[in-house]
Enzyme design. Structure first.
Site, PDB file in Angstrom:
ATOM      1  N   ASN A  11       0.893  -1.185   0.000  1.00  0.00           N
ATOM      2  CA  ASN A  11       0.000   0.000   0.000  1.00  0.00           C
ATOM      3  C   ASN A  11       0.913   1.211   0.000  1.00  0.00           C
ATOM      4  O   ASN A  11       1.542   1.520   1.020  1.00  0.00           O
ATOM      5  CB  ASN A  11      -0.874  -0.072   1.259  1.00  0.00           C
ATOM      6  N   CYS A  71      -5.132   5.838   8.434  1.00  0.00           N
ATOM      7  CA  CYS A  71      -4.524   4.965   7.427  1.00  0.00           C
ATOM      8  C   CYS A  71      -3.462   4.111   8.110  1.00  0.00           C
ATOM      9  O   CYS A  71      -2.382   4.606   8.439  1.00  0.00           O
ATOM     10  CB  CYS A  71      -3.900   5.813   6.310  1.00  0.00           C
ATOM     11  N   GLY A  72      -3.778   2.853   8.327  1.00  0.00           N
ATOM     12  CA  GLY A  72      -2.903   1.996   9.131  1.00  0.00           C
ATOM     13  C   GLY A  72      -1.540   1.771   8.501  1.00  0.00           C
ATOM     14  O   GLY A  72      -0.506   1.887   9.184  1.00  0.00           O
ATOM     15  N   ASN A  73      -1.493   1.484   7.201  1.00  0.00           N
ATOM     16  CA  ASN A  73      -0.200   1.228   6.568  1.00  0.00           C
ATOM     17  C   ASN A  73       0.668   2.479   6.573  1.00  0.00           C
ATOM     18  O   ASN A  73       1.885   2.399   6.769  1.00  0.00           O
ATOM     19  CB  ASN A  73      -0.411   0.721   5.134  1.00  0.00           C
ATOM     20  N   HIS A 162     -15.715   1.081   7.339  1.00  0.00           N
ATOM     21  CA  HIS A 162     -15.438  -0.186   6.658  1.00  0.00           C
ATOM     22  C   HIS A 162     -16.687  -1.060   6.627  1.00  0.00           C
ATOM     23  O   HIS A 162     -17.421  -1.128   7.623  1.00  0.00           O
ATOM     24  CB  HIS A 162     -14.320  -0.945   7.381  1.00  0.00           C
ATOM     25  N   GLU A 211     -10.694   0.179  -1.644  1.00  0.00           N
ATOM     26  CA  GLU A 211     -10.590   1.326  -0.751  1.00  0.00           C
ATOM     27  C   GLU A 211     -11.398   2.519  -1.239  1.00  0.00           C
ATOM     28  O   GLU A 211     -11.401   2.846  -2.433  1.00  0.00           O
ATOM     29  CB  GLU A 211      -9.121   1.763  -0.609  1.00  0.00           C
ATOM     30  N   ARG A 212     -12.053   3.179  -0.308  1.00  0.00           N
ATOM     31  CA  ARG A 212     -12.716   4.465  -0.591  1.00  0.00           C
ATOM     32  C   ARG A 212     -11.653   5.429  -1.134  1.00  0.00           C
ATOM     33  O   ARG A 212     -10.615   5.609  -0.516  1.00  0.00           O
ATOM     34  CB  ARG A 212     -13.316   5.005   0.702  1.00  0.00           C
ATOM     35  N   CYS A 220      -4.634  -2.882   3.299  1.00  0.00           N
ATOM     36  CA  CYS A 220      -5.310  -1.786   4.008  1.00  0.00           C
ATOM     37  C   CYS A 220      -5.234  -2.096   5.502  1.00  0.00           C
ATOM     38  O   CYS A 220      -5.830  -3.085   5.957  1.00  0.00           O
ATOM     39  CB  CYS A 220      -6.754  -1.685   3.544  1.00  0.00           C
ATOM     40  N   GLY A 221      -4.512  -1.279   6.243  1.00  0.00           N
ATOM     41  CA  GLY A 221      -4.297  -1.566   7.668  1.00  0.00           C
ATOM     42  C   GLY A 221      -5.553  -1.392   8.500  1.00  0.00           C
ATOM     43  O   GLY A 221      -5.884  -2.242   9.341  1.00  0.00           O
ATOM     44  N   GLY A 223      -8.452  -1.554   7.259  1.00  0.00           N
ATOM     45  CA  GLY A 223      -9.365  -2.571   6.731  1.00  0.00           C
ATOM     46  C   GLY A 223      -9.110  -3.941   7.338  1.00  0.00           C
ATOM     47  O   GLY A 223     -10.037  -4.680   7.678  1.00  0.00           O
TER      48      GLY A 223
END
Ligand SMILES: N[C@H](CCC[C@H](N)C(=O)O)C(=O)O
Length: 277
Positions: A11, A71-73, A162, A211-212, A220-221, A223
């Site tokens: 990502n 945004c996790g990543n 999500h 992803e939106r 997606c982290g 996600g």
């Protein structure tokens, strides 16, 4: 303007150190720089900024210019960036996001950040806070007909929305055909990220994501965190799992002791560049 390209499980975002650079119109810059042929090519743009309430502040923009609350990543990549580029010497870092302040634990070997554990906070399950137009609480099994299929969604916010559904096989699933329509379904006032999850066994999930604002990404982290919460709520897995994504593997745990979700995974530099437009 200098930038750094990084990725977490594939990502990939463009990172700008706003201690040194000024970005006036991030929404427009995200669209221009993310573009594959006329720009750098990325899933979006991430700004690393000063903060009054944490060590640093993150703003992230999808490739369509829309701003994501979390945004996790990217959070893991910021942890690696700020340590290895000398903005901090701490191995525990706090990051202000639109989804709240996140705490990052950097796993360091010979001055390299080899992985980052992020406290993603508590999952948000109240329909009106996700947000999703649903009478269910928590929002489990919200059915939606998309084209020729009826889906049952479990909806979770990790600061961003999500919609998680379970499929037999993620590999041959048409993520774009269905994900692109779920993203704009009227029951999601702020649109939604959509996760298609296959339960391998009670400690392993496989996931693909639409992803939106960015379309299908390699990972997606937030996600993956939402997918774990949804799978536990549906009784499909343990509270600590490994999630296999197209671009890599994340370890996700929804800890009973504090109700927080923890995400552990890699972060990597790709290249540094200079934006000339
Ligand atoms: N597209 C997301 C933001 C990026 C999330 C994802 N890349 C992650 O790692 O969590 C949204 O608009 O909510």
């Amino acid at each position: 303007m200098r930038f750094t390209k990084m990725e977490g499980c594939g990502n990939d975002y463009i990172y700008i150190n706003c201690f040194e650079e000024e970005v006036k119109w991030p929404e427009a810059l995200a669209v221009a720089m993310s573009e594959r042929h006329f720009g750098v090519g990325a899933d979006g743009l991430v700004l690393i900024l000063p903060s009054e309430t944490a060590d640093f502040r993150m703003r992230m923009f999808n490739l369509d210019g829309s701003e994501g609350e979390m945004c996790g990543n990217a959070v893991r990549c910021i942890g690696k960036y700020v340590y290895e580029r000398g903005l901090t010497k701490k191995d525990t870092v706090t990051l202000e996001t639109m989804g709240g302040i996140k705490t990052l634990k950097l796993h360091i070997q010979q001055e390299n950040v080899i992985a980052v554990t992020v406290d993603m906070g508590e999952p948000i399950l109240e329909a009106e806070k996700i947000p999703v137009r649903s009478e269910k609480h928590p929002v489990i099994g919200e059915t939606l007909r998309i084209l020729d299929r009826e889906f049952a969604f479990t909806c979770v916010s990790m600061g961003n929305p999500h919609a998680v559904t379970f499929v037999d096989n993620t590999q041959d699933f048409d993520v774009e055909k269905y994900g692109s329509l779920v993203e704009y379904a009227p029951i999601f006032p702020n649109k939604t990220n959509t996760e298609f999850v296959q339960v391998i066994d009670r400690t392993h999930l496989a996931m693909r994501v639409w992803e939106r604002g960015s379309g299908e990404t390699m990972a997606c982290g937030t996600g993956a965190s939402a997918a774990l919460v949804a799978a536990v709520l549906n009784g499909l897995c343990e509270r600590k799992v490994r999630i296999q994504l197209l671009g890599g593997t994340l370890e996700i745990e929804w800890r009973e002791s504090d109700n927080h979700v923890y995400m552990t995974g890699p972060a990597r530099f790709s290249f540094d560049g200079v934006w000339l437009r």
